[in-house]
Every structure is written in structure tokens, then in C-alpha cells.
Enzyme design. Structure first.
Site, mmCIF file in Angstrom:
data_model
loop_
_atom_site.group_PDB
_atom_site.id
_atom_site.type_symbol
_atom_site.label_atom_id
_atom_site.label_comp_id
_atom_site.label_asym_id
_atom_site.label_seq_id
_atom_site.Cartn_x
_atom_site.Cartn_y
_atom_site.Cartn_z
ATOM 1 N N GLU A 55 0.829 -1.203 0.000
ATOM 2 C CA GLU A 55 0.000 0.000 0.000
ATOM 3 C C GLU A 55 0.865 1.255 0.000
ATOM 4 O OE1 GLU A 55 -0.078 -2.704 1.932
ATOM 5 O OE2 GLU A 55 -1.958 -2.801 3.050
ATOM 6 N N CYS A 110 -1.812 -3.098 7.491
ATOM 7 C CA CYS A 110 -1.174 -2.834 8.786
ATOM 8 C C CYS A 110 -1.478 -1.403 9.244
ATOM 9 C CB CYS A 110 0.331 -3.068 8.696
ATOM 10 S SG CYS A 110 1.252 -1.757 7.850
#
Length: 132
Positions: free
Chosen positions: A56, A87
Site C-alpha cells: 500500500e 497494517c
């Protein structure tokens, strides 16, 4: 093919490009700008684990380094039984660059998906609005 299906394909394709010699846990991402431009991200590991970068954040950093600031959708893909969960560091980066209502599609093995928003992924986030 519909746009979201194409974005899922871009994120899933990144799984094969991920550099994961230590964890063997590939993650792929597809970040879409408001103008429809697509940035692919993948996780990149390092022997010094703390220096790894998530898929990401790779997608965001590629886009931001090219001057992009407006985003409309993020797809994150993994080989997990359920849709993969980003995360905390990635969630904070999402909160920095995306409105809370921006859609995020999480994809697991066999194409199972979950639709969320940035705000649902990181409620009560720390943002620039916290500065005086």
C-alpha cells in the site's frame, strides 16, 4: 471489464512481483487517482526487517512522488483465506492522503473481497486537523 475488476487484477498481479524472500507473504495494491490513473504497489522486504515497505505504501509513495494528491480507490490483495487487512502504518498513510469515505477493497485468496472505507479502517485517526 469493469473498473474495479481491473483494479483487483492489477493488485493481484502485483503478488507475483513482490520481493518477499523472508516472509514469503506477498501483498499487492492498486491505487487509483481521481483522474483514473493507476499505481501498482507491492511489498518489498529487506534482510533488516524494519526496512521493508508494504504494498500500500509503495503505491502511495510512487503516486505522491509523481505529484498525485487526489485518490479515489485502493485495492489491497493477498493470499490470505479472508480478505487481507492493511497494517497500522499503511492505514495511517491512507488517512494522510485520502478522505475518510474513500472506498478500499480488500482481497483474499480465491477472490474473496471486503469493501470498507479509509475511515472504517482507521477510526479516530490522527490527521492534519489535530494541529492548531
Amino acid at each position: 471489464m469493469k473498473a474495479k475488476e481491473e483494479w483487483i487484477e492489477v493488485a493481484t498481479d502485483a503478488l507475483t512481483k513482490a520481493y518477499v524472500p523472508y516472509s514469503h507473504f506477498p501483498v499487492g495494491a492498486c491505487l487509483v487517482t481521481k483522474q483514473g490513473k493507476v499505481y501498482q504497489g507491492l511489498n518489498i522486504e529487506n534482510a533488516s526487517y524494519g526496512l521493508a515497505n508494504c504494498a500500500e505504501r509503495t503505491a502511495f509513495f510512487k503516486a505522491v512522488s509523481e505529484g498525485e494528491r487526489g485518490f479515489s480507490h485502493l485495492v489491497v490483495a493477498g493470499n490470505t483465506p479472508e480478505p487481507i487487512s492493511p497494517c497500522g502504518a499503511c492505514r495511517q498513510v491512507m488517512a494522510e492522503f485520502c478522505p475518510p469515505d474513500m472506498p478500499v477493497t480488500l482481497v483474499g485468496k480465491n477472490g474473496v473481497t471486503k469493501e470498507m472505507t479509509v475511515g472504517e479502517l482507521l477510526p479516530y485517526s490522527f490527521t492534519d486537523k489535530d494541529f492548531d
